[in-house]
Design a protein around this motif. Structure first.
Motif, mmCIF file in Angstrom:
data_model
loop_
_atom_site.group_PDB
_atom_site.id
_atom_site.type_symbol
_atom_site.label_atom_id
_atom_site.label_comp_id
_atom_site.label_asym_id
_atom_site.label_seq_id
_atom_site.Cartn_x
_atom_site.Cartn_y
_atom_site.Cartn_z
ATOM 1 N N HIS A 187 -26.777 68.234 -6.769
ATOM 2 C CA HIS A 187 -28.042 67.592 -6.438
ATOM 3 C C HIS A 187 -29.054 67.924 -7.525
ATOM 4 C CE1 HIS A 187 -30.168 71.292 -5.428
ATOM 5 N NE2 HIS A 187 -31.238 70.584 -5.169
ATOM 6 N N ALA A 188 -30.111 67.117 -7.599
ATOM 7 C CA ALA A 188 -31.228 67.363 -8.505
ATOM 8 C C ALA A 188 -32.509 66.972 -7.784
ATOM 9 C CB ALA A 188 -31.077 66.553 -9.791
ATOM 10 N N SER A 189 -33.539 67.780 -7.940
ATOM 11 C CA SER A 189 -34.797 67.501 -7.255
ATOM 12 C C SER A 189 -35.966 67.655 -8.214
ATOM 13 C CB SER A 189 -34.984 68.429 -6.052
ATOM 14 O OG SER A 189 -35.143 69.780 -6.473
ATOM 15 N N LEU A 190 -37.061 66.970 -7.902
ATOM 16 C CA LEU A 190 -38.285 67.037 -8.684
ATOM 17 C C LEU A 190 -39.456 66.855 -7.732
ATOM 18 C CD1 LEU A 190 -39.743 67.098 -11.476
ATOM 19 C CD2 LEU A 190 -39.534 64.594 -11.491
ATOM 20 N N SER A 191 -40.479 67.706 -7.862
ATOM 21 C CA SER A 191 -41.647 67.595 -6.993
ATOM 22 C C SER A 191 -42.921 67.837 -7.781
ATOM 23 C CB SER A 191 -41.562 68.582 -5.820
ATOM 24 O OG SER A 191 -41.600 69.918 -6.288
ATOM 25 N N VAL A 192 -43.985 67.183 -7.344
ATOM 26 C CA VAL A 192 -45.332 67.405 -7.873
ATOM 27 C C VAL A 192 -46.221 67.654 -6.660
ATOM 28 C CG1 VAL A 192 -47.257 66.487 -9.205
ATOM 29 C CG2 VAL A 192 -44.903 65.867 -9.820
ATOM 30 N N THR A 193 -46.752 68.869 -6.555
ATOM 31 C CA THR A 193 -47.482 69.258 -5.351
ATOM 32 C C THR A 193 -48.764 69.997 -5.689
ATOM 33 O OG1 THR A 193 -46.238 71.330 -5.204
ATOM 34 C CG2 THR A 193 -45.371 69.449 -3.993
ATOM 35 N N MET A 229 -43.247 62.444 1.130
ATOM 36 C CA MET A 229 -44.675 62.682 0.927
ATOM 37 C C MET A 229 -45.162 63.590 2.034
ATOM 38 S SD MET A 229 -47.637 62.020 -0.628
ATOM 39 C CE MET A 229 -47.551 60.446 -1.511
ATOM 40 N N GLY A 230 -45.843 64.667 1.648
ATOM 41 C CA GLY A 230 -46.365 65.602 2.636
ATOM 42 C C GLY A 230 -46.077 67.029 2.210
ATOM 43 N N GLN A 231 -45.974 67.915 3.184
ATOM 44 C CA GLN A 231 -45.710 69.320 2.908
ATOM 45 C C GLN A 231 -44.297 69.674 3.338
ATOM 46 O OE1 GLN A 231 -48.579 72.626 3.384
ATOM 47 N NE2 GLN A 231 -47.327 73.287 5.131
ATOM 48 N N ARG A 232 -43.539 70.282 2.414
ATOM 49 C CA ARG A 232 -42.187 70.696 2.753
ATOM 50 C C ARG A 232 -41.809 71.944 1.945
ATOM 51 N NH1 ARG A 232 -37.969 66.064 1.503
ATOM 52 N NH2 ARG A 232 -36.670 67.594 2.558
ATOM 53 N N LEU A 233 -40.777 72.616 2.404
ATOM 54 C CA LEU A 233 -40.312 73.835 1.759
ATOM 55 C C LEU A 233 -39.863 73.557 0.333
ATOM 56 C CD1 LEU A 233 -39.491 76.877 2.161
ATOM 57 C CD2 LEU A 233 -37.239 76.019 2.859
ATOM 58 N N ASN A 234 -40.229 74.461 -0.591
ATOM 59 C CA ASN A 234 -39.788 74.334 -1.980
ATOM 60 C C ASN A 234 -38.274 74.272 -2.084
ATOM 61 O OD1 ASN A 234 -42.437 74.656 -2.841
ATOM 62 N ND2 ASN A 234 -42.204 76.830 -3.254
ATOM 63 N N ASP A 235 -37.765 73.494 -3.014
ATOM 64 C CA ASP A 235 -36.355 73.559 -3.410
ATOM 65 C C ASP A 235 -36.304 74.529 -4.587
ATOM 66 O OD1 ASP A 235 -33.662 73.069 -3.583
ATOM 67 O OD2 ASP A 235 -33.890 71.236 -4.775
ATOM 68 N N ARG A 236 -36.134 75.838 -4.255
ATOM 69 C CA ARG A 236 -36.304 76.894 -5.259
ATOM 70 C C ARG A 236 -35.203 77.935 -5.078
ATOM 71 N NH1 ARG A 236 -39.861 81.365 -4.929
ATOM 72 N NH2 ARG A 236 -40.729 80.437 -3.063
ATOM 73 N N GLY A 237 -34.022 77.603 -5.572
ATOM 74 C CA GLY A 237 -32.899 78.523 -5.459
ATOM 75 C C GLY A 237 -32.192 78.426 -4.129
ATOM 76 N N VAL A 238 -31.133 79.231 -3.969
ATOM 77 C CA VAL A 238 -30.327 79.192 -2.757
ATOM 78 C C VAL A 238 -31.109 79.765 -1.574
ATOM 79 C CG1 VAL A 238 -28.179 79.949 -1.671
ATOM 80 C CG2 VAL A 238 -28.200 79.357 -4.101
ATOM 81 N N GLU A 259 -48.075 80.383 -7.245
ATOM 82 C CA GLU A 259 -49.083 81.160 -6.528
ATOM 83 C C GLU A 259 -49.315 80.625 -5.123
ATOM 84 O OE1 GLU A 259 -51.190 84.552 -6.414
ATOM 85 O OE2 GLU A 259 -50.015 83.803 -8.115
ATOM 86 N N ARG A 260 -49.148 79.334 -4.911
ATOM 87 C CA ARG A 260 -49.414 78.736 -3.612
ATOM 88 C C ARG A 260 -48.412 79.142 -2.548
ATOM 89 N NH1 ARG A 260 -45.324 75.403 -3.292
ATOM 90 N NH2 ARG A 260 -44.712 73.978 -4.952
ATOM 91 N N GLY A 261 -47.254 79.673 -2.945
ATOM 92 C CA GLY A 261 -46.269 80.091 -1.966
ATOM 93 C C GLY A 261 -45.135 79.101 -1.805
ATOM 94 N N ALA A 262 -44.490 79.118 -0.645
ATOM 95 C CA ALA A 262 -43.256 78.369 -0.423
ATOM 96 C C ALA A 262 -43.483 76.909 -0.074
ATOM 97 C CB ALA A 262 -42.437 79.034 0.687
ATOM 98 N N TYR A 263 -44.721 76.536 0.249
ATOM 99 C CA TYR A 263 -45.012 75.157 0.652
ATOM 100 C C TYR A 263 -46.114 74.574 -0.211
ATOM 101 C CZ TYR A 263 -42.372 76.080 4.950
ATOM 102 O OH TYR A 263 -41.382 76.390 5.850
ATOM 103 N N GLY A 264 -46.070 73.262 -0.409
ATOM 104 C CA GLY A 264 -47.119 72.560 -1.111
ATOM 105 C C GLY A 264 -47.157 71.111 -0.665
#
Length: 367
Positions: free
Chosen positions: A139-145, A88-97, A121-126
């Protein structure tokens, strides 16, 4: 620092990155700049707390501004014999290598145009909730930000993002990498989405940017990315590409981008592409600089391309890059990269087709 029972740990995190960059060959004299830049000064800490909890917080001083990067608390446990982490909080997207790897660990001085294009649009963090399930070779990841940390004067956008990767055929010599990711975002009511200003070759030259175009009455967007590559011996190869569809009241607009990159360690190190997380780590230097060693040397290359021309004000750009990374130790790096770039902007100060070269030298320490 560690408590006697090991339940509590505290580890400082420090990153110092300095660049010297020279751009030449542009038709615009004001683009032919020689600049020095403190690319980043990042200070923070991470550690563990009893009960399976951990924390990570860091701030970044760059471009004469202070911002918060990772700032989250996580809970780790086992689920079906696999590692499960919920944060919970702000962290770098898991978006490709490249997009899911911290900047100091990416083999290049800047992330590719593909990473800048195929993203929310928000960029690399949310700020929000993220989960990650990790096996030995997947691995598998899922986020709602929502948006990144902000002043709280407007409603946040909402982004749902997922990624998975698999590293089959893993041996001591290497592995294959297969992956994919996607996101859907709901944008808050807004008069327009400002033109994205994408870094081309060097962040130190603000006059050398690719403009993405201005979009009136945006409603949301969705994106999809694919990954294919692998490691064999001291070499590696990776291709990433995707499409973002920006939805507006008038119609939908396509934004396309891809990158192909490769590298080879002349000193015999194994490329640090994790088969477990699908992201880059720091290389383990076989012979650190000292009485009996001279560090690790890596040659890297990349071609990346982005296309916003589906809208009349959107530009196109690409670059060819060749570089050398020298790692005196696991936590230090000196890089010299050269790129030949081409940019065709349809909005902003520097209009039309232009091309040139940029050479950048970077010195970095991070731990």
């Amino acid at each position: 620092m560690r408590s006697p029972d090991g339940a509590f740990t505290f580890k400082p995190r420090i990153r110092v990155t300095a660049d010297l960059s020279n751009t030449f060959g542009s038709d615009y004299d004001s683009r032919n700049l020689t600049t020095t830049e403190l690319r980043g000064l990042r200070l923070g800490a991470q550690g563990k707390i009893a009960g399976g909890f951990s924390y990570w917080i860091e701030g970044d001083i760059a471009d004469n501004a202070v911002s918060v990067a990772n700032a989250f608390m996580a809970y780790s446990t086992k689920w079906g014999g696999r590692d499960l982490e919920i944060s919970m909080g702000q962290r770098l997207n898991d978006r490709g290598v490249e997009g899911g790897t911290p900047e100091d660990m990416v083999p290049f001085l800047e992330r590719s145009l593909m990473v800048s294009t195929i993203g929310p649009e928000r960029g690399a963090y949310g700020v929000g909730v993220s989960s990650k399930l990790t096996g030995s070779v997947w691995h598998a990841s899922l986020s709602v930000t929502g948006d990144a940390i902000s002043g709280g004067a407007t409603n946040d956008s909402v982004t749902v993002m997922a990624r998975t990767h698999w590293s089959p055929f893993k041996t001591d010599a290497g592995h294959l990498h297969l992956g994919g990711w996607g996101f859907v975002e709901d944008l808050t009511p807004n008069a327009s989405v400002a033109s994205r200003s994408l870094v081309v070759s060097s962040r130190g030259n603000d006059n050398l940017r690719l403009q993405g175009g201005v979009y009136a009455d945006p409603k949301g967007s969705k994106g999809l990315g694919l990954e294919l590559g692998g490691v064999q011996g001291s070499g590696w190869l990776m291709a990433e590409g995707g499409r973002r569809v920006l939805e507006t009241a008038a119609r939908d607009y396509d934004q396309d981008a891809y990158s192909v990159s490769a590298g080879f360690f002349l000193t015999g190190e194994k490329p640090p592409l994790s088969a477990k997380t699908g992201t880059w780590a720091r290389p383990k230097v076989l012979n650190p600089l000292g009485a009996d060693g001279y560090g690790a040397v890596e040659i890297v290359g990349r071609y990346d391309q982005a296309d916003y021309s589906d809208i009349a004000t959107g530009g196109e750009g690409d670059s060819w890059l060749l570089g050398v990374n020298w790692y005196p130790t696991n936590n230090t790096r000196v890089s010299a990269h050269w790129s030949a770039w081409s940019v065709d902007n349809r909005t902003g100060t520097f209009l039309g087709d232009d091309s040139g070269n940029t050479a950048t030298v970077r010195v970095q320490t991070a731990f």
